[in-house]
Motif scaffolding. Structure first.
Motif, mmCIF file in Angstrom:
data_model
loop_
_atom_site.group_PDB
_atom_site.id
_atom_site.type_symbol
_atom_site.label_atom_id
_atom_site.label_comp_id
_atom_site.label_asym_id
_atom_site.label_seq_id
_atom_site.Cartn_x
_atom_site.Cartn_y
_atom_site.Cartn_z
ATOM 1 N N UNK A 1 28.567 -16.524 8.955
ATOM 2 C CA UNK A 1 29.274 -16.740 7.700
ATOM 3 C C UNK A 1 30.949 -15.958 7.694
ATOM 4 N N UNK A 2 30.870 -15.048 8.079
ATOM 5 C CA UNK A 2 31.608 -14.657 8.312
ATOM 6 C C UNK A 2 33.392 -14.372 8.942
ATOM 7 N N UNK A 3 33.089 -15.399 9.647
ATOM 8 C CA UNK A 3 34.307 -16.386 9.960
ATOM 9 C C UNK A 3 34.852 -17.064 8.660
ATOM 10 N N UNK B 1 39.800 -14.907 2.073
ATOM 11 C CA UNK B 1 40.602 -14.579 1.520
ATOM 12 C C UNK B 1 42.386 -14.822 1.609
ATOM 13 N N UNK B 2 42.203 -16.120 2.334
ATOM 14 C CA UNK B 2 43.775 -17.178 1.708
ATOM 15 C C UNK B 2 43.865 -16.859 0.221
ATOM 16 N N UNK C 1 36.136 -9.413 0.373
ATOM 17 C CA UNK C 1 35.162 -9.837 0.873
ATOM 18 C C UNK C 1 34.164 -9.906 0.937
ATOM 19 N N UNK C 2 32.869 -9.012 0.323
ATOM 20 C CA UNK C 2 32.008 -9.540 0.243
ATOM 21 C C UNK C 2 32.017 -10.520 -0.685
ATOM 22 N N UNK C 3 32.890 -10.363 -1.903
ATOM 23 C CA UNK C 3 32.780 -11.588 -2.634
ATOM 24 C C UNK C 3 32.514 -13.348 -1.818
ATOM 25 N N UNK D 1 29.768 -16.456 -0.880
ATOM 26 C CA UNK D 1 29.910 -17.665 -1.442
ATOM 27 C C UNK D 1 29.816 -18.812 -0.310
ATOM 28 N N UNK D 2 30.307 -17.420 1.017
ATOM 29 C CA UNK D 2 30.349 -18.270 2.693
ATOM 30 C C UNK D 2 29.100 -18.679 2.717
#
Length: 725
Positions: free
Chosen positions: A35-37, A43-44, A88-90, A94-95
């Motif tokens: 999910x990281x990518x 973050x856009x 990023x954690x937020x 969702x990711x």
């Protein structure tokens, strides 16, 4: 809901293989890596602007990074780093939730394949008849070219090229690629089990299918879009909560902006980095970060149960349901009446009645007839699997059950040349047969057989059962009645307990059946439902739903037939069975791939779990924001106003350490709560007041206590860092 009982049986096994609410949702490092990518892509700012809370945090992170680059310090860079971590954690939450849906979508997409379809080439008037089409000439065309209304022939071993309805023939179909259920299902024309799904495989026979969905808009296409989240729209409750969070963000933004002039006036001017940190810690970042993940995970839990929700609104509505309409057959009862008891008349013994009931049922292929054979074998030890085969009776004439005669039986030749005729069936039919041979009015002292028979029939009928009369004739003499077989709808195990749980939730259950009122009330009393709609027609169901909704209540129901479509469309939660007609599936806002009507109860529980999870984490988020005030505000003004030291209850090391500890905790708590947002808060059936108390005690008090402990522990570590401690 014709046909639901057949499918419900096979669905029972599939129901156990899927994780239930709150299970199977643990977070693994493999999921995080996958999910990281997606989290970084989110973050856009164009993505984050839809969530004002996170957008403000990202703007704060950008500003803090610029300030740290302009005036470098360990404190500034640490704040900037943890603000970016917060965002990023937020996005990671969702990711991760979306990645689960994408994994499900990948398996569904694998079922889609370009195949060749045998399109029937015949005049439109011939196609409209729906008969004799299997023998018409066909042309092989790509499945992607099929249009609504096209008619195709699918033979054994071939893939169904698109969604449609069977208009001719009957076949066994493998739907495991769609439902995960290994057992094949029957699809046939003219009933409520006529719908077929593209990508499934015909195992036997030949069917003619009329296409109901164009290529690219099939049921599987809709499933893929929904589980991937590309068509997930924010629900009304989610929108309302977003408005609340946005309002709180604006309020705290104004508060922080106006705080600086007061700080300057009091001689305690604060840096922009401190003010940004204060703003991020005060706005509801925790629930803002997890809100979308909670909604996606709620729909994913339904997918795990093989239920496709057409919208998040349907999932939320399930959590708010007040009235549950449940079809009797296949939902509350097993669907086929089963033999429960044998009642003799006159001087007939139970053994004699059992033997005659068994013999007269050997040629009865109905589920009821088979249940009589099983009852006699298990309770009275008569017959076995080999002896119950019709060909074991040499010279006997079997009389199969028919809807015309409403009887079944056997004619057995006796050694003396006479024939023993045994009949079993509906009371009126058997009595006509008995009267046609001459009537033996008494089989012993006391009450006549007719009086005993009438008493048994009335007793069985008043209890909600169905009486079948057994009689025999030997030779050419008059026939005599032997007794009554009591058939009854068998209520599924555990249904009363499930209805008790629903009652504890404040949900009223209504059993809908075509049975007469006496039978319906008896079954309802045994099952424990709250109300009954007997002798129900489609119009009756629709009228009941409208009456309940007019009273401000939300209604859920399940259905599979075309005649259920109006009620499914009217209900707030309409669950259509996948085995049902296309009309039913289009009318409902959920589709159960396992076609198990009892799953409606689980859908309600999943909906409630979604609402409870959102409420619990919102409570936790607001509560821990309050606790963070005690870390940051004393740190900002304690130097100028020593009296504020009394608020420094955590005894934090320094102002910089206090502020950084609050920011770090604010980021880490999101990461800690991601598994809970995906798994869901454990749901226990109880009243609304009891759930509110539990919510306040566990997540309200917990939200107050956790920051005090967490920030203090972080402060102990940060105080060791040179330049901060």
């Amino acid at each position: 809901m014709a046909g639901s009982s057949a499918s419900a049986g096979s669905a029972g096994s599939s129901g156990g293989r899927k994780p239930g609410p709150g299970r199977g949702a643990s977070l693994s490092w493999a999921q995080v890596r996958a999910a990281l990518p997606g989290a970084f892509r989110k973050l856009d700012p164009r993505e984050l602007v839809a969530s004002p809370v996170l957008f403000v945090v990202e703007l704060g992170a950008v500003a803090t990074t610029a300030l740290a680059a302009f005036e470098p310090s360990v404190f500034a860079w640490a704040i900037a780093l943890w603000l970016w971590a917060t965002v990023l954690f937020a996005t990671l939450a969702e990711s991760v939730a979306e990645s689960r849906g994408k994994a499900q979508a990948s398996s569904l997409r694998a079922t889609q394949q370009q195949t060749t379809a045998r399109r029937v080439m015949a005049p439109s008037d011939t196609l409209a008849t729906g008969t004799g089409l299997a023998s018409c000439p066909t042309a092989e065309v790509p499945s992607s070219t099929l249009a609504v209304g096209d008619v195709v022939v699918v033979r054994a071993g071939e893939i169904v090229p698109g969604d449609g309805d069977v208009i001719e023939g009957v076949a066994s179909v493998d739907e495991s690629a769609i439902t995960g259920e290994s057992a094949p299902v029957i699809r046939e024309s003219g009933g409520d089990r006529s719908a077929v799904t593209g990508g499934t495989v015909v195992l036997s026979d030949t069917i003619v299918v009329r296409i109901t969905a164009p290529a690219g808009h099939t049921f599987v296409d809709r499933m893929i879009a929904l589980v991937e989240g590309s068509e997930r729209q924010r629900t009304p409750n989610e929108i309302a909560l977003n408005i609340l969070l946005t309002s709180l963000t604006i309020i705290f933004l104004l508060a922080v902006v106006t705080l600086q002039p007061f700080a300057v006036y009091s001689g305690s001017k604060q840096s922009m980095i401190v003010l940004i940190s204060l703003l991020v810690c005060l706005i509801p970042t925790t629930i803002g970060a997890l809100l979308s993940a909670i909604g996606i995970a709620g729909m994913d839990r339904l997918v795990q149960r093989n239920v496709l929700a057409m919208s998040g609104r349907a999932v939320e509505a399930a959590g708010d349901v007040d009235v549950l309409l449940l079809d009797k057959t296949g939902t509350i009862t097993y669907g086929n009446r089963q033999a429960a008891d044998l009642l003799t008349v006159g001087d007939v013994t139970t053994a004699q009645l059992a033997e005659a009931a068994r013999l007269s049922s050997l040629a009865d292929e109905t589920p009821e007839g088979k249940s009589i054979v099983v009852l006699v074998r298990e309770r009275y030890g008569l017959g076995d699997a080999q002896a119950d085969q019709a060909d074991a009776f040499a010279g006997a004439e079997m009389v199969p059950f028919s809807a015309h005669t409403r009887m079944s039986g056997i004619d057995l030749p006796l050694p003396d040349g006479r024939v023993r005729r045994i009949r079993k069936g509906a009371g009126s039919a058997v009595q006509r047969w008995v009267h046609s041979t001459g009537v033996r009015t008494s089989s012993g002292p006391g009450a006549t057989v007719a009086e005993q028979l009438a008493a048994h029939v009335d007793a069985v009928s008043s209890s909600g059962g169905t009486p079948l009369v057994v009689a025999e004739q030997v030779g050419e003499g008059p026939a005599r009645v032997l007794g009554v077989v009591h058939l009854k709808d068998v209520v599924k195990a555990g249904m009363r307990e499930r209805f008790d749980e629903l009652r504890a939730m404040g949900i009223r259950t209504v059993m809908v059946t075509g049975d007469n009122a006496v039978t319906a009330r008896a079954i309802a009393a045994e099952a424990g439902v709250d109300d009954v709609l007997a002798e129900a027609t489609p119009e009756d169901k629709l009228a009941l739903i409208r009456r309940e909704q007019a009273g401000g209540r939300l209604v859920a129901m399940a259905g599979d037939g075309t005649n259920d479509a109006p009620a499914l469309a009217q209900a707030d939660v309409g669950v259509a069975m996948n085995t049902g007609t296309t009309a039913a599936k289009e009318a409902g806002n959920m589709v159960d791939l396992d076609s198990d009507p009892t799953k409606l109860i689980e859908i309600v529980e999943i909906g409630k779990q979604l609402l409870i999870t959102r409420g619990a984490l919102t409570t936790f988020s607001i509560a821990n924001d309050i606790a963070k005030y005690f870390a940051i505000l004393p740190a900002m003004f304690m130097v100028v106003f020593p009296q504020l030291a009394v608020l420094n209850v955590m005894r934090l090391s320094s102002p910089e350490s206090a502020i950084l500890s609050a920011v770090v905790f604010n980021a880490l708590i999101i990461l800690v709560l991601i598994p809970l947002s995906l798994k869901g808060v454990r749901y226990r059936p109880s009243s609304a007041s009891a759930m509110l108390r539990r919510n306040l005690l566990v997540y309200g008090v917990g939200g107050l206590v956790a920051p005090f402990v967490g920030i203090k522990l972080i402060d102990l570590v940060i105080s060791l860092i040179p330049g901060i401690g």
